[in-house]
Write a protein that holds these residues in place. Sequence first.
Motif, PDB file in Angstrom:
ATOM      1  N   VAL A 146       0.864  -1.192   0.000  1.00 56.29           N
ATOM      2  CA  VAL A 146       0.000   0.000   0.000  1.00 56.29           C
ATOM      3  C   VAL A 146       0.895   1.234   0.000  1.00 56.29           C
ATOM      4  N   THR A 147       0.851   1.998  -1.082  1.00 53.50           N
ATOM      5  CA  THR A 147       1.740   3.158  -1.220  1.00 53.50           C
ATOM      6  C   THR A 147       1.037   4.481  -0.945  1.00 53.50           C
ATOM      7  N   SER A 148      -0.298   4.466  -0.892  1.00 57.45           N
ATOM      8  CA  SER A 148      -1.064   5.688  -0.596  1.00 57.45           C
ATOM      9  C   SER A 148      -2.278   5.309   0.243  1.00 57.45           C
ATOM     10  N   PHE A 149      -2.619   6.179   1.197  1.00 59.79           N
ATOM     11  CA  PHE A 149      -3.798   5.925   2.030  1.00 59.79           C
ATOM     12  C   PHE A 149      -4.582   7.214   2.229  1.00 59.79           C
ATOM     13  N   ILE A 150      -5.879   7.025   2.473  1.00 58.54           N
ATOM     14  CA  ILE A 150      -6.766   8.143   2.837  1.00 58.54           C
ATOM     15  C   ILE A 150      -7.305   7.834   4.224  1.00 58.54           C
ATOM     16  N   GLU A 151      -7.012   8.716   5.176  1.00 59.27           N
ATOM     17  CA  GLU A 151      -7.295   8.434   6.585  1.00 59.27           C
ATOM     18  C   GLU A 151      -8.524   9.230   7.026  1.00 59.27           C
ATOM     19  N   GLN A 152      -9.207   8.710   8.031  1.00 61.06           N
ATOM     20  CA  GLN A 152     -10.520   9.222   8.422  1.00 61.06           C
ATOM     21  C   GLN A 152     -10.436  10.172   9.626  1.00 61.06           C
TER      22      GLN A 152
ATOM     23  N   ILE B 114       1.772  16.095  10.877  1.00 64.94           N
ATOM     24  CA  ILE B 114       2.310  14.866  11.481  1.00 64.94           C
ATOM     25  C   ILE B 114       2.744  13.901  10.383  1.00 64.94           C
ATOM     26  N   ALA B 115       1.891  13.710   9.388  1.00 66.56           N
ATOM     27  CA  ALA B 115       2.198  12.749   8.312  1.00 66.56           C
ATOM     28  C   ALA B 115       3.412  13.175   7.509  1.00 66.56           C
ATOM     29  N   SER B 116       3.592  14.481   7.313  1.00 66.91           N
ATOM     30  CA  SER B 116       4.747  14.963   6.539  1.00 66.91           C
ATOM     31  C   SER B 116       6.063  14.581   7.196  1.00 66.91           C
ATOM     32  N   GLU B 117       6.020  14.361   8.496  1.00 66.34           N
ATOM     33  CA  GLU B 117       7.237  13.995   9.245  1.00 66.34           C
ATOM     34  C   GLU B 117       7.337  12.489   9.493  1.00 66.34           C
ATOM     35  N   LYS B 118       6.208  11.772   9.442  1.00 68.94           N
ATOM     36  CA  LYS B 118       6.208  10.398   9.946  1.00 68.94           C
ATOM     37  C   LYS B 118       5.780   9.318   8.969  1.00 68.94           C
ATOM     38  N   SER B 119       5.217   9.690   7.809  1.00 74.31           N
ATOM     39  CA  SER B 119       4.588   8.659   6.976  1.00 74.31           C
ATOM     40  C   SER B 119       5.544   8.031   5.963  1.00 74.31           C
ATOM     41  N   PHE B 120       5.542   6.694   5.933  1.00 78.35           N
ATOM     42  CA  PHE B 120       6.288   5.938   4.931  1.00 78.35           C
ATOM     43  C   PHE B 120       5.546   5.920   3.590  1.00 78.35           C
ATOM     44  N   ALA B 121       4.231   6.118   3.616  1.00 78.57           N
ATOM     45  CA  ALA B 121       3.397   6.069   2.410  1.00 78.57           C
ATOM     46  C   ALA B 121       2.816   7.450   2.119  1.00 78.57           C
ATOM     47  N   ASN B 122       2.318   7.619   0.898  1.00 79.24           N
ATOM     48  CA  ASN B 122       1.624   8.857   0.546  1.00 79.24           C
ATOM     49  C   ASN B 122       0.303   8.932   1.301  1.00 79.24           C
ATOM     50  N   TYR B 123      -0.169  10.149   1.547  1.00 79.11           N
ATOM     51  CA  TYR B 123      -1.271  10.310   2.495  1.00 79.11           C
ATOM     52  C   TYR B 123      -2.229  11.419   2.092  1.00 79.11           C
ATOM     53  N   SER B 124      -3.484  11.203   2.484  1.00 76.53           N
ATOM     54  CA  SER B 124      -4.467  12.278   2.503  1.00 76.53           C
ATOM     55  C   SER B 124      -5.394  12.016   3.678  1.00 76.53           C
TER      56      SER B 124
ATOM     57  N   PHE C 182       7.841   0.362  -3.843  1.00 77.99           N
ATOM     58  CA  PHE C 182       8.456   1.660  -4.123  1.00 77.99           C
ATOM     59  C   PHE C 182       7.439   2.762  -3.869  1.00 77.99           C
ATOM     60  N   VAL C 183       7.890   3.821  -3.212  1.00 78.00           N
ATOM     61  CA  VAL C 183       7.062   5.006  -2.966  1.00 78.00           C
ATOM     62  C   VAL C 183       7.789   6.207  -3.549  1.00 78.00           C
ATOM     63  N   ASN C 184       7.168   6.854  -4.525  1.00 80.61           N
ATOM     64  CA  ASN C 184       7.788   8.013  -5.194  1.00 80.61           C
ATOM     65  C   ASN C 184       9.199   7.708  -5.682  1.00 80.61           C
ATOM     66  N   GLY C 185       9.353   6.526  -6.291  1.00 80.27           N
ATOM     67  CA  GLY C 185      10.636   6.145  -6.866  1.00 80.27           C
ATOM     68  C   GLY C 185      11.673   5.666  -5.879  1.00 80.27           C
ATOM     69  N   ASN C 186      11.308   5.606  -4.613  1.00 77.73           N
ATOM     70  CA  ASN C 186      12.237   5.180  -3.566  1.00 77.73           C
ATOM     71  C   ASN C 186      11.848   3.799  -3.049  1.00 77.73           C
ATOM     72  N   LEU C 187      12.841   2.950  -2.839  1.00 75.74           N
ATOM     73  CA  LEU C 187      12.588   1.634  -2.275  1.00 75.74           C
ATOM     74  C   LEU C 187      12.137   1.799  -0.834  1.00 75.74           C
ATOM     75  N   ALA C 188      10.915   1.337  -0.538  1.00 71.71           N
ATOM     76  CA  ALA C 188      10.347   1.489   0.806  1.00 71.71           C
ATOM     77  C   ALA C 188      10.320   0.169   1.561  1.00 71.71           C
ATOM     78  N   PHE C 189      10.310  -0.948   0.806  1.00 69.91           N
ATOM     79  CA  PHE C 189      10.239  -2.279   1.418  1.00 69.91           C
ATOM     80  C   PHE C 189      10.948  -3.244   0.488  1.00 69.91           C
ATOM     81  N   GLU C 190      11.821  -4.083   1.065  1.00 72.17           N
ATOM     82  CA  GLU C 190      12.568  -5.048   0.244  1.00 72.17           C
ATOM     83  C   GLU C 190      12.799  -6.330   1.030  1.00 72.17           C
ATOM     84  N   ASN C 191      12.270  -7.427   0.482  1.00 70.92           N
ATOM     85  CA  ASN C 191      12.520  -8.766   1.012  1.00 70.92           C
ATOM     86  C   ASN C 191      12.348  -8.860   2.527  1.00 70.92           C
ATOM     87  N   GLY C 192      11.169  -8.431   2.991  1.00 72.95           N
ATOM     88  CA  GLY C 192      10.814  -8.604   4.395  1.00 72.95           C
ATOM     89  C   GLY C 192      11.196  -7.473   5.313  1.00 72.95           C
TER      90      GLY C 192
END
Length: 445
Positions: A85-91, A110-120, A419-429
Amino acid sequence: MKILIKNAKIVNENQIFESDLLIENDIFSKIEKNISDEGVEKIIDASGKYILPGIIDDQVHFREPGLTHKGDIESESRAAVAGGVTSFIEQPNTVPNAVTQELLEDKYKIASEKSFANYSFMMGGTNDNLEEVLKTNPRNVAGIKLFLGSSTGNMLVDNPETLENIFSKTKMLIAVHCEDEATIKANTEKYKAEFGDDIPMKFHHLIRSEEACYISSSKAVELAEKTGARLHVFHLSTAKETSLFRNDIPLKDKKITAEVCVHHLTFTDSDYETKGTLIKWNPAVKTQKDKDGLWEALLDDRIDVIATDHAPHTLEEKQNVYTKAPSGGPLVQHSLQVMLENFKNNRISLEKIVEKMCHNPAILFQIEKRGFIKEGFKADLVLVDLNETYTVSKENLLYKCGWSPLEGTTFHSKITHTFVNGNLAFENGKVVEKKHGERLLFDRK
């Protein structure tokens, strides 16, 4: 930064084709066979694997601010990228509820400093904040969220005049939680009279019943048709509700759309006996007939999107008696694997999974340059191996709450890279401990 992925099978826009894929900085720059590796910093040989666009989950509850003992943006977005999951919409039902522009922007900070994924983040509507709702910027906020039935956070909107005002005056997408409050209250009192607070879980789907769902969702659809509002109905749970939605026009032309969550496609009321409150959700998991009806509507395009409604609670909280056990559960780390297992079981195609989890959320919310593998689009993707197995256990869970209703399940697929925005975010566990999430933008005026 140039990254070259070679020999992958790309699943995109109802096609599966073998190609190389070049990522430059944060975008897909070239999609063709035999791309030169000149100037490339990293090469991944994806032979035998499939590339999907990054999953866009249009409904999650990451619990920050105010409920961070259950989960937070950092912990749950980490679990998200591990699940593709590379993007989420939070409630908005955090504490405080995101019902003013200032409180909404606090979450983005908060998300701009802490999120591994794209956010709204959704702006929350209440019985008395119409003025704030109408200030919401359609360019950088996903939509307006209304709870038409009470759930975690108690943001119930039940004033008919308020509802009509919001539906009439906002041009933004309005997403709704539909359950009829009066019906649920009456049903709850009936079962409490018999059992007290310790109502057996097997009655949950009769308390938060088909009738409660249909009364509310049909009213919401009727109001949207009357006012011309752009309505998106979250987490359908009954076969009956699917009759409210159309499949005879393209998604981009629909004014009224619907979502189903993986738990309503996976569990039935027969699972309450073994899973208990671990599968207590609002709206409730219902019958096999409902599950079958939801699948039928998903495959014939009356239902447009698959999401999770990821909503962690601590195990201690979930182990309370029925009336005190909160509804919701963690799913964002495994939603793609659940759907890939259904592909393995010949229930859905890979192309349809990508349509419902990647393309359609992007179309429906008008997300800018995401949800597809196209040159010039943001390089969000997930690489999956359909020949590997993966068993869910406490040891490999990344949720802060530390449990999953899927523990012990063996999936016959494995997510190898995200990959998130061209960056490796998760690899082999392993999650790469650098955050690359960005605020989602929307193609709206």
